[in-house]
Design an enzyme around this catalytic site. Structure first.
Site, PDB file in Angstrom:
ATOM      1  N   ARG A  86      12.758  71.101 -74.543  1.00  0.00           N
ATOM      2  CA  ARG A  86      13.604  70.315 -73.642  1.00  0.00           C
ATOM      3  C   ARG A  86      15.076  70.370 -74.077  1.00  0.00           C
ATOM      4  O   ARG A  86      15.972  70.250 -73.260  1.00  0.00           O
ATOM      5  CB  ARG A  86      13.142  68.857 -73.616  1.00  0.00           C
ATOM      6  CG  ARG A  86      12.096  68.620 -72.556  1.00  0.00           C
ATOM      7  CD  ARG A  86      11.687  67.178 -72.508  1.00  0.00           C
ATOM      8  NE  ARG A  86      11.069  66.843 -71.244  1.00  0.00           N
ATOM      9  CZ  ARG A  86      10.270  65.803 -71.068  1.00  0.00           C
ATOM     10  NH1 ARG A  86       9.992  64.998 -72.060  1.00  0.00           N
ATOM     11  NH2 ARG A  86       9.754  65.556 -69.877  1.00  0.00           N
ATOM     12  N   LYS A 108      -5.168  60.444 -66.246  1.00  0.00           N
ATOM     13  CA  LYS A 108      -5.168  59.468 -65.143  1.00  0.00           C
ATOM     14  C   LYS A 108      -5.060  60.103 -63.777  1.00  0.00           C
ATOM     15  O   LYS A 108      -4.032  60.692 -63.435  1.00  0.00           O
ATOM     16  CB  LYS A 108      -3.997  58.516 -65.343  1.00  0.00           C
ATOM     17  CG  LYS A 108      -4.200  57.554 -66.475  1.00  0.00           C
ATOM     18  CD  LYS A 108      -3.137  56.512 -66.414  1.00  0.00           C
ATOM     19  CE  LYS A 108      -3.489  55.376 -67.369  1.00  0.00           C
ATOM     20  NZ  LYS A 108      -2.437  54.399 -67.410  1.00  0.00           N
ATOM     21  N   GLY A 149       4.370  67.256 -70.829  1.00  0.00           N
ATOM     22  CA  GLY A 149       4.507  67.384 -72.281  1.00  0.00           C
ATOM     23  C   GLY A 149       3.327  68.044 -72.970  1.00  0.00           C
ATOM     24  O   GLY A 149       3.485  69.060 -73.657  1.00  0.00           O
ATOM     25  N   GLY A 155       6.024  63.534 -65.223  1.00  0.00           N
ATOM     26  CA  GLY A 155       5.964  62.631 -64.067  1.00  0.00           C
ATOM     27  C   GLY A 155       6.926  63.058 -62.961  1.00  0.00           C
ATOM     28  O   GLY A 155       6.599  62.976 -61.771  1.00  0.00           O
TER      29      GLY A 155
HETATM   30  C1  3PG Z   1       9.099  62.306 -69.808  1.00  0.00           C
HETATM   31  O1  3PG Z   1       8.845  62.488 -70.993  1.00  0.00           O
HETATM   32  O2  3PG Z   1       8.297  62.612 -68.902  1.00  0.00           O
HETATM   33  C2  3PG Z   1      10.456  61.784 -69.433  1.00  0.00           C
HETATM   34  O3  3PG Z   1      11.348  61.827 -70.500  1.00  0.00           O
HETATM   35  C3  3PG Z   1      10.349  60.399 -68.857  1.00  0.00           C
HETATM   36  O4  3PG Z   1       9.871  59.511 -69.794  1.00  0.00           O
HETATM   37  P1  3PG Z   1       9.247  58.097 -69.346  1.00  0.00           P
HETATM   38  O5  3PG Z   1       7.931  58.403 -68.690  1.00  0.00           O
HETATM   39  O6  3PG Z   1       9.131  57.297 -70.602  1.00  0.00           O
HETATM   40  O7  3PG Z   1      10.204  57.499 -68.357  1.00  0.00           O
END
Ligand code: 3PG
Length: 388
Positions: A37, A198, A347, A370
């Site tokens: 990232r 999930k 991730g 997400g």
């Molecule tokens: C992620 O790792 O998907 C982003 O950095 C967002 O993180 P968060 O889900 O804690 O908002």
């Protein structure tokens, strides 16, 4: 929406919101398997350096919920950025306040500052007006290069564009371009592989692609909810009971939908107890489904080999336990070997590719987990909308 090329950054203080939400190694450092990232943001930083801007990086790490958590400070990120850029990255221990303002006033062209974890401030998540105004004072132009967090309506995404001239960074621009093309004009066969825990977080994307994709493959613990919803035994496997009804409304007999035909089961998820391969539906009361089985791997590989576009998010099994990583690894290898255009995000999924040294073989690694899911479900992302 404006882009970097629409601005002159010379001698300007530029606030760049980046997504540096990575995991650290046991030594507390960000190593080359975890820094993807960071690397993805380098084009924007280098562009601004070439323009002789003064760069102020804003980022978060984890979910400190408005409190200072020592091991969520951004020092290891500054250190790794310095190594990657080959020039100093000055880390400040705060985001706001007189000291920060004084330091930023003295900023020279080509200098890079990384502010402290922005989520140490409750105002970030709560999108508080005084917090936004305090941040806006620090810069003259705002750049959003954090695609991975653009699904959050937080201050550093939706607040700053109200006060500063704003644009998308090169990473955000690229992500939106690639994902929009796949969503709007995909080549066929389009294969979508969704795993992870999930189903509730992925149901919209599943519904969207049940319509658009040629093959929709489900694996990982989220497939348990589907298997259970079909009335098949899942023993003590992880399941989202509250989602069963909604899953039953999906067209579960659609031939595009592929769920495991066999699974690896065990009474213990730590990998200490014996495990066995069972046909799906044959899980005993005390057992848990922890990976996809060999027949499923072959079936999924066959589908992958025929695809022109592959989208993948989420592991196929309990990736934290080595014994149950086989399915995810085999799927990763099959995607890497395929000549299809491949898009991978999330991730755990990218970490898996990284561990197997396969990231180079993927056409586009999305920095969004997400955010990518929300975008591919056809939803608007607040951080992107705020730039428009
Ligand atoms: C992620 O790792 O998907 C982003 O950095 C967002 O993180 P968060 O889900 O804690 O908002």
């Amino acid at each position: 929406m404006k882009f970097l090329r629409d601005f002159n950054f010379y001698n300007k203080r530029v606030l760049v919101r980046a997504d540096f939400n990575v995991s650290f190694g046991d030594d507390g450092r960000v190593d080359d398997k975890e820094d993807w990232r960071l690397k993805a943001t380098l084009p924007t930083i280098n562009y601004l350096l070439n323009q002789k801007a003064k760069i102020i990086l804003l980022a978060h790490l984890g979910r400190p919920e408005g409190k200072i958590i020592e091991n969520l400070r951004l020092n290891p990120i500054a250190q790794r950025l310095e190594e990657l850029l080959g020039r100093p990255v000055i880390k400040l221990d705060d985001c706001l306040g007189r000291e920060v303002e004084e330091r930023l006033k003295a900023l020279q062209k080509g200098e890079i500052i990384l502010l402290e974890n922005i989520r140490f401030y409750p105002g970030e998540k709560n999108n508080q007006e005084d917090f936004i105004r305090g941040l806006a004072k620090l810069g003259e132009i705002y750049v959003n290069d954090a695609f991975g967090t653009s699904h959050r309506a937080h201050a550093s995404f939706v607040g700053l564009p109200k006060y500063l001239p704003s644009c998308a960074g090169l990473l955000l621009e690229k992500e939106v371009k690639v994902l929009s093309t796949l969503l709007e004009k995909p080549e066929h066969p389009l294969t979508v592989i969704i795993g992870g825990v999930k189903i509730s977080t992925k149901i919209k994307m599943i519904k969207n692609f049940l319509d658009k994709a040629d093959d929709l493959i489900l694996g990982g613990a989220l497939a348990n909810t589907v298997i259970g919803a079909k009335g098949l035994a899942i023993g003590k496997s992880i399941v989202e009971e509250e989602m069963v009804e909604e899953v039953q409304k999906l067209e579960l007999t659609n031939i595009k939908l592929h769920i495991p035909v066999d699974v690896v089961v065990s009474v213990d998820s730590s990998g200490q107890a014996p495990s066995r391969v069972a046909p799906v539906g044959n899980t005993q009361k005390e057992e848990m489904i922890l990976d996809i089985g060999p027949d499923t791997i072959e079936l999924f590989k066959r589908i992958i080999s025929q695809a022109k576009i592959i989208i993948w998010n989420g592991p196929m099994g309990l990736f934290e336990t080595e014994k149950f990583t086989q399915g995810t690894k085999e799927i990763a290898k099959a995607i890497a070997q395929s000549s299809a255009f491949s898009l991978v995000g999330g991730g755990d999924t990218v970490n898996c590719l990284s561990q197997l040294s396969l990231t180079e073989k993927i056409s586009h690694i999305s920095t969004g987990g997400g955010a990518m899911l929300q975008f591919l479900a056809g939803e608007k992302l607040p951080g992107i909308e705020a730039l428009k």
